[in-house]
Design a protein around this motif. Structure first.
Motif, mmCIF file in Angstrom:
data_model
loop_
_atom_site.group_PDB
_atom_site.id
_atom_site.type_symbol
_atom_site.label_atom_id
_atom_site.label_comp_id
_atom_site.label_asym_id
_atom_site.label_seq_id
_atom_site.Cartn_x
_atom_site.Cartn_y
_atom_site.Cartn_z
ATOM 1 N N SER A 116 0.844 -1.203 0.000
ATOM 2 C CA SER A 116 0.000 0.000 0.000
ATOM 3 C C SER A 116 0.873 1.243 0.000
ATOM 4 N N PRO A 117 0.389 2.347 -0.572
ATOM 5 C CA PRO A 117 1.217 3.546 -0.707
ATOM 6 C C PRO A 117 1.374 4.297 0.617
ATOM 7 N N VAL A 118 2.498 5.028 0.731
ATOM 8 C CA VAL A 118 2.738 5.904 1.877
ATOM 9 C C VAL A 118 3.161 7.270 1.343
ATOM 10 N N ALA A 119 2.956 8.283 2.166
ATOM 11 C CA ALA A 119 3.228 9.652 1.723
ATOM 12 C C ALA A 119 4.698 10.020 1.819
ATOM 13 N N ASP A 120 5.418 9.458 2.798
ATOM 14 C CA ASP A 120 6.812 9.845 3.033
ATOM 15 C C ASP A 120 7.650 8.580 3.217
ATOM 16 N N LYS A 121 8.551 8.371 2.310
ATOM 17 C CA LYS A 121 9.351 7.134 2.366
ATOM 18 C C LYS A 121 10.385 7.146 3.487
ATOM 19 N N THR A 122 10.626 8.323 4.078
ATOM 20 C CA THR A 122 11.619 8.396 5.162
ATOM 21 C C THR A 122 10.968 8.414 6.542
ATOM 22 N N ALA A 123 9.630 8.485 6.585
ATOM 23 C CA ALA A 123 8.922 8.504 7.872
ATOM 24 C C ALA A 123 8.794 7.091 8.415
ATOM 25 N N ASN A 124 8.973 6.960 9.747
ATOM 26 C CA ASN A 124 8.875 5.640 10.363
ATOM 27 C C ASN A 124 7.453 5.111 10.290
ATOM 28 N N ILE A 125 7.386 3.798 10.048
ATOM 29 C CA ILE A 125 6.099 3.114 10.016
ATOM 30 C C ILE A 125 6.020 2.263 11.272
ATOM 31 N N GLY A 126 5.178 2.683 12.211
ATOM 32 C CA GLY A 126 5.111 1.982 13.477
ATOM 33 C C GLY A 126 6.379 2.211 14.302
ATOM 34 N N ALA A 127 6.645 1.267 15.202
ATOM 35 C CA ALA A 127 7.786 1.401 16.115
ATOM 36 C C ALA A 127 8.766 0.253 15.939
ATOM 37 N N GLY A 128 8.898 -0.241 14.708
ATOM 38 C CA GLY A 128 9.805 -1.350 14.460
ATOM 39 C C GLY A 128 9.107 -2.682 14.645
ATOM 40 N N GLY A 129 9.865 -3.752 14.497
ATOM 41 C CA GLY A 129 9.292 -5.080 14.615
ATOM 42 C C GLY A 129 10.125 -6.080 13.847
ATOM 43 N N THR A 130 9.493 -7.179 13.435
ATOM 44 C CA THR A 130 10.194 -8.253 12.737
ATOM 45 C C THR A 130 9.454 -8.611 11.459
ATOM 46 N N ILE A 131 10.214 -8.702 10.380
ATOM 47 C CA ILE A 131 9.672 -9.127 9.086
ATOM 48 C C ILE A 131 10.107 -10.570 8.862
ATOM 49 N N SER A 132 9.204 -11.396 8.379
ATOM 50 C CA SER A 132 9.516 -12.769 7.989
ATOM 51 C C SER A 132 9.259 -12.877 6.492
ATOM 52 N N ILE A 133 10.297 -13.324 5.754
ATOM 53 C CA ILE A 133 10.152 -13.358 4.297
ATOM 54 C C ILE A 133 10.823 -14.598 3.749
ATOM 55 N N ALA A 134 10.179 -15.220 2.770
ATOM 56 C CA ALA A 134 10.722 -16.441 2.173
ATOM 57 C C ALA A 134 10.355 -16.483 0.706
ATOM 58 N N ALA A 135 11.278 -17.053 -0.097
ATOM 59 C CA ALA A 135 11.006 -17.273 -1.517
ATOM 60 C C ALA A 135 10.989 -18.767 -1.770
ATOM 61 N N GLY A 136 9.914 -19.267 -2.360
ATOM 62 C CA GLY A 136 9.796 -20.680 -2.667
ATOM 63 C C GLY A 136 9.842 -21.535 -1.419
ATOM 64 N N GLY A 137 10.565 -22.638 -1.493
ATOM 65 C CA GLY A 137 10.632 -23.551 -0.362
ATOM 66 C C GLY A 137 11.743 -23.227 0.611
ATOM 67 N N ASN A 138 12.380 -22.089 0.484
ATOM 68 C CA ASN A 138 13.444 -21.722 1.416
ATOM 69 C C ASN A 138 12.881 -21.405 2.796
ATOM 70 N N ALA A 139 13.685 -21.629 3.815
ATOM 71 C CA ALA A 139 13.269 -21.299 5.176
ATOM 72 C C ALA A 139 13.080 -19.792 5.297
ATOM 73 N N PRO A 140 12.083 -19.345 6.042
ATOM 74 C CA PRO A 140 11.861 -17.901 6.202
ATOM 75 C C PRO A 140 13.069 -17.215 6.834
ATOM 76 N N VAL A 141 13.346 -16.019 6.378
ATOM 77 C CA VAL A 141 14.429 -15.194 6.923
ATOM 78 C C VAL A 141 13.808 -14.119 7.802
ATOM 79 N N LYS A 142 14.322 -14.017 9.039
ATOM 80 C CA LYS A 142 13.810 -13.030 9.987
ATOM 81 C C LYS A 142 14.631 -11.743 9.890
ATOM 82 N N ILE A 143 13.943 -10.618 9.771
ATOM 83 C CA ILE A 143 14.600 -9.316 9.652
ATOM 84 C C ILE A 143 14.066 -8.410 10.755
ATOM 85 N N ASP A 144 14.944 -7.967 11.654
ATOM 86 C CA ASP A 144 14.532 -7.112 12.765
ATOM 87 C C ASP A 144 14.707 -5.649 12.406
#
Length: 479
Positions: A116-144
């Motif tokens: 979804s679009p945001v107005a300012d690409k340099t403005a913080n979104i929330g207060a941080g957290g963890t992203i989980s991302i995986a391509a295909g059958g690879n194990a998910p990679v955690k990004i803090d």
């Protein structure tokens, strides 16, 4: 020479009135001529050493050319041609001659998701957290994402640094909220679809990261939008349907790699043939390298009766003769158990001047086309045997290897000449010391002579004065 010694030489003759400095210089020049035989000998040795270096370089270049022909895989070289522009292809030595109709009905593509679009690409979104991302059958990679480091730019950079098989970018659609995060799978095909989710930092209000980054490709659901669906390549080879996750297709045809560029409206023909041009080029390079050796060896051993000074440096040299004899033997030893046993069988003959010549190129072309295995075994030997020196190229390479190893004739000759140069240098150094000592002795003798003559001149002057005074006194008394 010290400054005091120089000043002493420059003052020689002052006391005697003789030109002792010039005389000493003449004696020194005469003594230096004693070095000329040694320097001439050194020049001769140095020229021989250089000649051996030239000869060694020439045979090593020949060995390199022979080694290419001694590699059986050279004779498995193939080339591939494609009619049409929808496909490009390359081949390896595993390819076999053949012709194939290839049609492409679908190209592989990588999946892309848009947030979804945001107005300012340099403005913080929330207060941080963890992203989980995986391509295909690879194990998910955690990004803090730390608090205060959760802008769209931070998210993009964190994903790109995670090596998760997914690339992130930001596009600007020009609207009031223009910045949109785009995730693309690094690999194409349905097996490499993206699954992404996010968890907001503990205590954060709302779910801004979770709302922004969410997509389950297996279900096709989430807050992100799939703008490009993952897709496999679909093609057929001689009517056989084939599916691949990439547009680079290996071994659908043995030893051939196809690159699919576009969908075909009609089949492209892919033809693999033996690459006789590459083999022929290697044979020509071998002939050229042998003739280059012959040219250099001939110049180094040349005899010119009318002008002996232009004779080759290695005229009559046993090492040069040995090298020539051994190479000639390796080149002309028949290859046993093969349909082609000597180079003349493929149109290459030895000339009266010792060079090689492809004097029947059509015979070579015919042999490459009709008896490729025979040509291969003529140069590289029987591939079913462990020997690597049972073909013409192998025998020649092995012969050169023995010549140039540390105990070979060329290496031994070069070492012997270098030892002779070292001995002459020592003799020159010793002779120079002797000459310097002799000149120093002459100098000392001249200094003594100068002093003696100065003393005698002073005595003469004194006696002359005394006699003059006596004469004057005697004349006065008589008056």
């Amino acid at each position: 020479m010290s400054s005091s010694y120089t000043s002493t030489i420059s003052s020689l003759g002052v006391g005697s009135g003789l030109n002792l400095s010039s005389l000493l210089d003449g004696l020194k020049s005469s003594e230096q001529t004693r070095l000329q035989p040694l320097q001439t000998q050194k020049s001769s040795y140095t020229a021989q050493l250089s000649a051996y270096g030239t000869l060694t370089s020439a045979v090593q270049n020949l060995q390199s050319a022979a080694d290419k022909l001694n590699d059986p895989s050279l004779f498995d070289s193939t080339k591939v041609d494609v009619s049409g522009g929808a496909i490009t292809a390359t081949s390896s030595t595993d390819a076999v001659p053949g012709s194939y109709d290839v049609s492409v009905s679908q190209l592989a593509q990588s999946q892309s998701l848009v947030a979804s679009p945001v107005a300012d690409k340099t403005a913080n979104i929330g207060a941080g957290g963890t992203i989980s991302i995986a391509a295909g059958g690879n194990a998910p990679v955690k990004i803090d994402l730390a608090s205060g480091q959760s802008s769209l730019t931070d998210i993009r950079d964190a994903i790109n640094h995670a090596n998760a098989g997914v690339s992130a970018s930001i596009i600007n659609d020009g609207s009031a909220t223009p910045y949109r995060l785009v995730l693309s799978s690094d690999a194409s095909g349905t097996a490499n679809q993206i699954t992404v989710s996010a968890t907001d930092a503990s205590g954060a209000t709302g779910t801004p990261l979770a709302d922004l980054l969410s997509y389950d490709s297996s279900a096709g659901t989430g807050s992100m939008t799939e703008t490009v669906a993952a897709q496999d390549a679909k093609l057929s080879v001689n009517g056989i349907a084939i599916t691949r996750s990439s547009n680079t297709v290996d071994n659908a045809i043995q030893g051939v790699t196809l690159t699919l560029n576009s969908i075909t409206s009609s089949a492209n023909q892919v033809s693999t043939t033996r690459d006789n041009g590459t083999i022929k080029s290697a044979i020509k390079n071998f002939v050229s390298a042998y003739n280059s050796y012959q040219g250099k060896a001939g110049a180094l051993t040349a005899f010119n009766g009318s002008n002996p000074s232009s004779n080759g440096v290695l005229l009559g040299d046993s090492t040069a003769r040995s090298v020539s004899s051994q190479l000639n033997k390796a080149l002309n030893t028949p290859v046993s158990g093969n349909s082609l046993s000597v180079l003349s069988d493929i149109g290459i003959s030895l000339q009266t001047d010792g060079t090689l010549k492809i004097d029947n190129e059509s015979k070579l072309d015919t042999a490459l086309a009709s008896d490729p295995r025979g040509v291969a075994q003529l140069f590289s030997g029987d591939p079913t045997k462990s020997a690597t020196d049972d073909g013409v190229a192998g025998m020649l390479s092995a012969t050169i290897g023995r010549m140039t190893d540390q105990n070979g004739v060329l290496s031994s000759a070069s070492k012997g000449i270098q030892n002779s140069i070292d001995d002459v240098n020592k003799s020159i150094s010793n002779m120079q010391d002797t000459i310097d000592a002799t000149v120093a002795r002459y100098h000392q003798q001249f200094v003594q002579l100068d002093s003696l003559m100065s003393s005698l001149n002073s005595t003469q002057s004194y006696l002359t004065t005394q006699l003059s005074q006596l004469n004057s006194s005697s004349s006065s008394s008589k008056g």
